[in-house]
Design an enzyme around this catalytic site. Structure first.
Site, PDB file in Angstrom:
ATOM      1  CB  ALA A 190      -0.906   0.004   1.234  1.00 27.18           C
TER       2      ALA A 190
ATOM      3  CD  GLU B 154      17.407  -5.567  15.894  1.00 31.25           C
ATOM      4  OE1 GLU B 154      17.238  -6.553  16.610  1.00 31.25           O
ATOM      5  OE2 GLU B 154      18.068  -4.573  16.258  1.00 31.25           O
TER       6      GLU B 154
ATOM      7  CG  ASP C  29      16.456   9.674  14.549  1.00 27.33           C
ATOM      8  OD1 ASP C  29      15.442   9.038  14.205  1.00 27.33           O
ATOM      9  OD2 ASP C  29      17.609   9.224  14.456  1.00 27.33           O
TER      10      ASP C  29
ATOM     11  CE  LYS D 266      17.339   6.124  15.056  1.00 34.63           C
ATOM     12  NZ  LYS D 266      18.346   6.751  14.200  1.00 34.63           N
TER      13      LYS D 266
HETATM   14  N1  HSE Z   1      17.796   9.866  10.232  1.00 35.17           N
HETATM   15  C1  HSE Z   1      18.273   8.679  10.853  1.00 35.17           C
HETATM   16  C2  HSE Z   1      19.787   8.812  11.034  1.00 35.17           C
HETATM   17  C3  HSE Z   1      17.933   7.487   9.992  1.00 35.17           C
HETATM   18  O1  HSE Z   1      20.382   9.755  10.511  1.00 35.17           O
HETATM   19  O2  HSE Z   1      20.368   8.012  11.743  1.00 35.17           O
HETATM   20  C4  HSE Z   1      17.865   6.200  10.711  1.00 35.17           C
HETATM   21  O3  HSE Z   1      16.999   6.182  11.773  1.00 35.17           O
END
Ligand code: HSE
Length: 438
Positions: A43, A129, A201, A205
């Site tokens: 999709a 993962e 980001d 994580k």
């Molecule tokens: N924008 C992220 C990075 C991509 O630069 O690590 C992977 O999550």
């Protein structure tokens, strides 16, 4: 046995990579999984582009909600990103009894608790993962490989874009803006690049890794987050002169008072392996009480490296599909009824060392004033450099490294130092971690 049927939501960079890796390595993958893995339907909003990519080997639709409800789909792979439609689709897939594979770190960091609860109730797997460090199998290492250990701390370079920028600035003296544009062109950067350069980001994580390492819920709102956009070439150079490299680190550490959860530029001794991780590569240092420090290194972004993690999850889910559901590894490594309510430490309570750069008037007594303020806050100086003033300049840079101290004391000292009349501008503060055995 008939192949397991996958519904792919979103065929952009990572989706295209997943398609290519599955096709290329199908034979070997099916020998490992015990069944073939077939992308049955895709999709995507851009149906024409998707059709060109899959070349007739899968159905293409623009109706993702219909796809997650199809009885012939066993696993839904979500590669759309973002926290709105992706969330609705994943919850719909779970409600329909589908296993889910996702690379969506933002979604898990913000809504992971809700998603895992729904998956647990429904008895389906949500594998992720690819959400942390692209192709580096850090989730599997934390959840399974290191399961004997009490994890003490994790320190990771988990944003390739910011690491690429810092490497280029250090090695070639390139400007911040030029390197960012290059990273975007290469497909490393997030749709909104402020997520990369402001540490968001990496904080997504880190939230996920801390949950798995310590058996705590996802708590993105408690991560202290500071990015690299204010770092100067001078700070990178001074740090190097003192034997350090500056990296954007995600750090989580178990202390007696609670869990540290922080992302910020950090000085690391240049001799540490992790200080030498350059470019878009990621690396995560995990300290377990039994194993000691372990390091995981690899490509943290890009089409096929991230696809490597997506396909590994597909194989895992395929293997578990027929197994006893009670025997599955818990989503967050710890049994859901055995999660911990360890508090997350406020940043003010975190103890670390610091690099401080001050621009001061080159006059008698200035240093004495500064060191008195530091002494009042029980801050001990580890090293100090004063640069010679440039021709005709009255101001000089002083760079100090401190021993371990509490963030609150450093904040107080910095605001007192900034109010001295001989100080020009703000004090630059970068945290420093030795990342040794302790
Ligand atoms: N924008 C992220 C990075 C991509 O630069 O690590 C992977 O999550």
């Amino acid at each position: 046995m008939k192949p397991i049927h996958v519904g792919l939501l979103g065929i952009g960079t990572v989706g295209g990579g997943t398609f290519a890796v599955l096709r290329r390595n199908q034979e070997e993958i099916s020998r490992r999984a015990g069944r073939g893995i077939l992308i049955k339907a895709v999709a995507d909003k851009d149906v024409e582009r998707a059709r060109k990519l899959v070349g007739g080997s899968a159905e293409v639709t623009d109706d993702a909600f219909a796809l997650v409800g199809r009885p012939d789909i066993d696993i839904v792979v979500e590669l759309i990103g973002g926290t709105r439609i992706a969330k609705d689709l994943i919850l719909a897939a779970i409600a329909n009894g589908k296993h889910v594979v996702t690379a969506n770190k933002a979604l898990l960091a913000h809504h992971g608790n809700e998603i895992f609860l729904a998956a647990q109730k429904k008895g389906v797997m949500v594998a992720f993962e690819a959400a942390v460090a692209g192709g580096v199998p850090i989730i599997k290492a934390l959840r399974e490989g290191l399961t004997a250990n009490r994890i003490e701390w994790i320190a990771g370079i988990i944003n390739g874009t910011s690491n690429f920028i810092l490497s280029e600035m250090r090695e070639n003296g390139s400007s911040f803006g030029d390197v960012l544009a290059q990273a975007q062109k290469l497909g490393y950067a997030e749709a909104d690049p402020t997520f990369d350069i402001e540490g968001i980001d990496a904080a997504h994580k880190l939230t996920i890794m801390a949950a798995i390492a310590f058996g705590i819920p996802m708590q993105f709102d408690k991560v202290y987050t500071e990015g690299i956009s204010k770092l100067t070439k001078e700070d990178i150079r001074y740090a190097e002169e003192l034997g350090y490299r500056i990296k954007l680190l995600g750090i989580t550490r178990r202390t007696d008072k609670g869990i540290e959860l922080r992302v910020h530029p950090t000085l690391i001794p240049s001799k540490r392996l992790i200080a030498n991780v350059e470019g878009v590569m990621n690396a995560i240092l995990v300290k377990g009480d039994a194993v000691g420090p372990t390091l995981y290194y690899g490509a943290g972004a890009g089409a096929e490296p991230t696809a490597s993690a997506v396909v590994a999850d597909l194989v895992d889910v395929t293997r578990m599909h027929t197994a006893d559901p009670e025997q599955r590894v818990p989503h967050l490594a710890f049994q859901p009824d055995r999660m911990s309510d360890l508090p997350i430490l406020a940043m003010e309570e975190v103890e670390t060392s610091y690099y401080l750069r001050l621009r001061v008037l080159d006059r008698p007594g200035v240093l004495a004033d500064i060191t008195r303020i530091l002494a009042d806050q029980s801050i001990s100086i580890d090293a100090m450099v004063q640069k010679e003033p440039s021709e005709g300049e009255e101001q000089v840079d002083i760079i100090m490294l401190t021993h371990l101290t509490v963030e609150k004391n450093t904040n107080d000292a910095i605001s007192r130092i900034e109010s001295l009349p001989v100080i020009s501008g703000k004090v630059t503060r970068i945290r420093l971690e030795e990342l040794g055995r302790n």
